[in-house]
Write an enzyme that holds these catalytic residues in place. Structure first.
Site, PDB file in Angstrom:
ATOM      1  N   GLU A   1       0.790  -1.222   0.000  1.00 56.13           N
ATOM      2  CA  GLU A   1       0.000   0.000   0.000  1.00 56.13           C
ATOM      3  C   GLU A   1       0.835   1.292   0.000  1.00 56.13           C
ATOM      4  OE1 GLU A   1      -3.138  -0.242   2.905  1.00 56.13           O
ATOM      5  OE2 GLU A   1      -3.827  -2.184   2.141  1.00 56.13           O
TER       6      GLU A   1
ATOM      7  N   GLU B   1      -5.753  -8.575   0.066  1.00 57.54           N
ATOM      8  CA  GLU B   1      -6.311  -8.383   1.403  1.00 57.54           C
ATOM      9  C   GLU B   1      -7.793  -8.066   1.321  1.00 57.54           C
ATOM     10  OE1 GLU B   1      -4.368  -5.362   3.682  1.00 57.54           O
ATOM     11  OE2 GLU B   1      -2.351  -6.160   3.338  1.00 57.54           O
TER      12      GLU B   1
END
Length: 375
Positions: free
Chosen positions: A199, A341
């Site tokens: 991220e 995720e």
């Protein structure tokens, strides 16, 4: 397209093909003519040992955040990590996602000027990773090593963040740690691949205008990107997209130069920074071959597959989220896509089974340990 989703802390596993839920991954294999003991991408499929493999498993992702490997710490973290590998194996999984440096708090070793000079203080990082990969191999598990994290404010701000701004310092990491690490691990068949950063959008300077659409981040304004930086941190800590892309491009290039068969990806925080939809008006693939090479200039620094993360906001997925569009082809990526995720709990009131049954021609597994899952 083929997708894996790393499952929640309960270590459940589901594998989906044509809306059929399968609990044990070997049953989902299909024969392929090309045989190699290493995971590879063939077209838009993952292939290993001549078979199409549906990745299924969990994030580990750490026992001690940033301290699991190197500096003599592995002797303490190993029993906990092995327990987690056993749980994934016993649940029928074949893949884990293991995090490494995080924010550089323990590895790699920096000198006082911010140059990387070694893997760690004891030179144990690489031997520890070799042992971890061999343990995974005995359990028939693949490991994806996540090098850096952009989803949390770093404790060692200056030295880690300097890697995004100073080419000499970034190259010192590549020369002293990354290339030797790839060289030492590339013959181990349980190494599934490398993830440069989890991220990176957490660090990005969102809302920044640029003449190149690859570097313009106005479409990310007020989306949650850049959430870990505010002007109070100083402009050096609000990182332009171009710097993040160079960071990814250079390390990906180094991995491919050392090990041409290696698979490399990035864990995008949302489809907003990954999908090619709506002519760059609402989404943009900032990690495309074109954007990465334009930012970093290194031709081998292109990702082998894409990875997206997805979570609900106020109990709902947005309309472009993977569990809404279902078919990854709408993202127009041209490479395999992985859902790296999602939350098993905050999932728009869908059970894990319903999520998996709702994916068509995709492979899924879910998000890892409870410390990363929003509860």
């Amino acid at each position: 397209m083929y997708t894996y989703i790393f499952l929640a802390s309960t270590v459940l596993v589901c594998v989906v093909k044509a809306q059929i839920s399968i609990s044990k991954y070997p049953a989902a294999f299909q024969k392929q003519p090309l045989s190699s003991p290493f995971l590879k991408v063939v077209g838009e499929k993952f292939v290993k040992d001549g078979q199409t493999i549906f990745l299924a498993g969990s994030n580990v992702p750490w026992h001690w955040y940033g301290y699991d490997f190197g500096n003599g710490n592995y002797v303490g973290s190993k029993p906990h990590l092995m327990n987690y590998l056993d749980r994934v194996k016993n649940a029928g999984g074949n893949t884990v996602r293991m995090w490494l440096h995080m924010d550089g708090r323990a590895t790699p070793k920096f000198n006082n000027w911010g140059l990387v000079i070694d893997t760690d203080n004891t030179q144990r990082l690489i031997p520890d990773l070799i042992d971890f990969l061999n343990e995974a191999r005995t359990r028939n598990l693949l490991v994806f090593i996540v090098l850096w994290n952009g989803a949390a404010v770093p404790t060692t701000e200056t030295k880690y963040i300097d890697l995004f701004w100073d080419d000499t310092k970034l190259q010192s990491y590549i020369d002293k740690v990354l290339s030797p690490m790839v060289q030492s691990l590339k013959t181990i068949t349980s190494l599934g691949g490398w993830e440069i950063m989890n991220e990176p959008e957490g660090f990005v300077y969102e809302g920044k205008t640029h003449s190149s659409t690859c570097f313009d981040t106005n479409l990310l304004k007020n989306t949650g990107a850049g959430q870990f930086w505010t002007p109070s941190h100083g402009t050096k800590l609000w990182i332009p997209m171009q710097n993040l892309q160079k960071f990814i491009n250079w390390q990906t290039d180094a991995i491919h130069n050392e090990d041409p068969k290696a698979l490399v990806t990035v864990g995008a925080w949302s489809e907003l920074s990954l999908a090619n939809m709506f002519s760059d008006k609402y989404t943009k693939n900032y990690y495309s071959d074109c954007c990465l090479v334009q930012a970093g200039g290194r031709s081998n620094g292109k990702l082998d597959f894409y990875q997206v993360h997805t979570y609900t906001h106020n109990g709902k997925y947005n309309l472009m989220a993977p569990f809404k569009v279902l078919n990854a082809a709408v993202y127009n990526l041209g490479k395999p896509l992985v859902i790296g995720e999602f939350s098993a709990k905050l999932s728009e009131w869908q059970s894990i089974t319903n999520k998996c049954n709702g994916l068509t021609a995709e492979v899924s597994l879910g998000h890892g340990r409870g410390s990363l899952v929003t509860t």
